[in-house]
Design an enzyme around this catalytic site. Sequence first.
Site, PDB file in Angstrom:
ATOM      1  N   GLU A 186     -66.955 -90.244 -69.805  1.00 23.54           N
ATOM      2  CA  GLU A 186     -65.989 -91.060 -69.056  1.00 23.54           C
ATOM      3  C   GLU A 186     -64.701 -91.328 -69.846  1.00 23.54           C
ATOM      4  OE1 GLU A 186     -68.099 -94.515 -67.631  1.00 23.54           O
ATOM      5  OE2 GLU A 186     -69.105 -93.318 -66.100  1.00 23.54           O
ATOM      6  N   GLU A 366     -74.851 -89.537 -64.037  1.00 22.82           N
ATOM      7  CA  GLU A 366     -75.216 -90.959 -63.941  1.00 22.82           C
ATOM      8  C   GLU A 366     -75.070 -91.395 -62.491  1.00 22.82           C
ATOM      9  OE1 GLU A 366     -73.142 -93.721 -66.517  1.00 22.82           O
ATOM     10  OE2 GLU A 366     -73.350 -92.399 -68.256  1.00 22.82           O
TER      11      GLU A 366
HETATM   12  C1  FCB Z   1     -71.075 -95.965 -67.198  1.00 22.05           C
HETATM   13  C2  FCB Z   1     -71.358 -95.697 -68.660  1.00 22.05           C
HETATM   14  C3  FCB Z   1     -72.741 -96.106 -69.109  1.00 22.05           C
HETATM   15  C4  FCB Z   1     -73.175 -97.392 -68.466  1.00 22.05           C
HETATM   16  C5  FCB Z   1     -72.991 -97.338 -66.979  1.00 22.05           C
HETATM   17  C6  FCB Z   1     -73.447 -98.574 -66.238  1.00 22.05           C
HETATM   18  O1  FCB Z   1     -69.719 -96.163 -67.008  1.00 22.05           O
HETATM   19  O2  FCB Z   1     -71.213 -94.328 -68.928  1.00 22.05           O
HETATM   20  O3  FCB Z   1     -72.748 -96.176 -70.505  1.00 22.05           O
HETATM   21  O4  FCB Z   1     -72.508 -98.437 -69.049  1.00 22.05           O
HETATM   22  O5  FCB Z   1     -71.638 -97.127 -66.683  1.00 22.05           O
END
Ligand code: FCB
Length: 454
Positions: A186, A366
């Site tokens: 990110e 994610e």
């Molecule tokens: C993302 C991050 C991860 C975690 C999630 C909830 O932005 O990559 O580390 O904090 O959010």
Amino acid sequence: MSTSTSGGVRLRLAFDTERRTQQTLGVPDALTFPDGFLWGAATAAHQVEGDNTNSDWWEWEQRGDSPVPEPSGRACEHYTRYADDVRLLADAGLNTYRYSVEWARIEPTEGDFDEAQLDHYVRMTDVVRAAGLTPVITLHHFTLPQWLAARGGWTDRRTPELFARYCERVVRELGGRVDWFCTINEPGNVAVGGYLGVFGWPPGSTSYDDFRRAADGLTSGHRAALQAIKSVRPEAHVGVTHGMQEWTANAAGRSPMREVRRMFEDVYLEASADDDFVGVQTYTRVPVDLPAALLPATALLGRVPALRHRVLPKVLRQQFRAMSHSAPRDGLRRTQMGYEFRPEAVAATLRRAAKMLPGKDLLVTEHGIATSDDAERIEFVRGGLAAVHQVMAEGLPVKGYLYWSLLDNFEWAHGYRPTFGLVDIDRDTMARTPRPSLQFLGDVASSGRLQLDR
Ligand code: FCB
């Protein structure tokens, strides 16, 4: 009693008839996913390992004026307990584990690579593979070694080349054990969160110049790392894990929304043109709705750069507050993070990633929810998987789904309050208790089928 039983029988018969009708009409009762699909969960070193004392985040958490409510401390002691955690994941039926290696441990002072730490991650990777899991490794997940942070972190001109050197060393050390690498997690959140002061992350800069320099450093850092990794392992899949949300806007919000989305996402998607895959990470929908009276001013944003520098940080801070800290008065269902509950947002981001980088493999690296109610987590995963299936049916090459997170962990500037885990961690005893959602996802993984609720 007898009435409700016969009512139950009638309902059952009606349900069976309905199901037969659906089957006759070809409406499936389950969604199927292809063989070889990557099913897993993710973690990041600083959030789970504990005692990451050489990192910039550690220092940030210890400061008297830190915006972080509590320090990461022992985290989940994953550094020593990883084998138990890997076992939980594999026993549930998942086939992939995404985790990160920690730059601050591996290169604690400039140019000195710590063999013992490199060995640690090699051993860990052997355990992951021996459990039958595919390792997906992130090389940079938000934390920097303190020596590098002291020189300006991502704003320093030499950081991209130092990052590439570290990546090359790690990949060489891991040899043929790993086929999937994420260079930077990110990057948009790193730049906006730490260098524009929006999330309360280190280094805590609020200057637009620092932000611009950090954004450039992150894109060059990724490109340099991609080359370095490919020089060692040409056949590895290399990409960025992009933080992407579903953005919407009203008329006055449209122009700022495009600009802000560009700062978080587009710049890095464009820098991923040579990558092997696109990691997509999505949590919610972000509406940018501004008063109609601002329309003439916001319409100018795209054309007047000076205005951008002044207005956008303000819009961003306001948006972030509205998105995650506000007491929900708008009737929206929200998660512990304050985000709108919207699992299907991942379909919008996958479509957008595919539009910007046509033909590239996509991997949901994610997708998750912070909630105290595990039934809600299952509902979220179910909604996310149905959305992923939908875009695959449209022809998008999605290769896997990795839930965030395997464990309840240190959620950056929120501390330990939000609980994202498929596994509960007792913060006093460090005992692990798998939640039903772990088995739910494991069952979908091992059968390749998501049973539909009817
Ligand atoms: C993302 C991050 C991860 C975690 C999630 C909830 O932005 O990559 O580390 O904090 O959010």
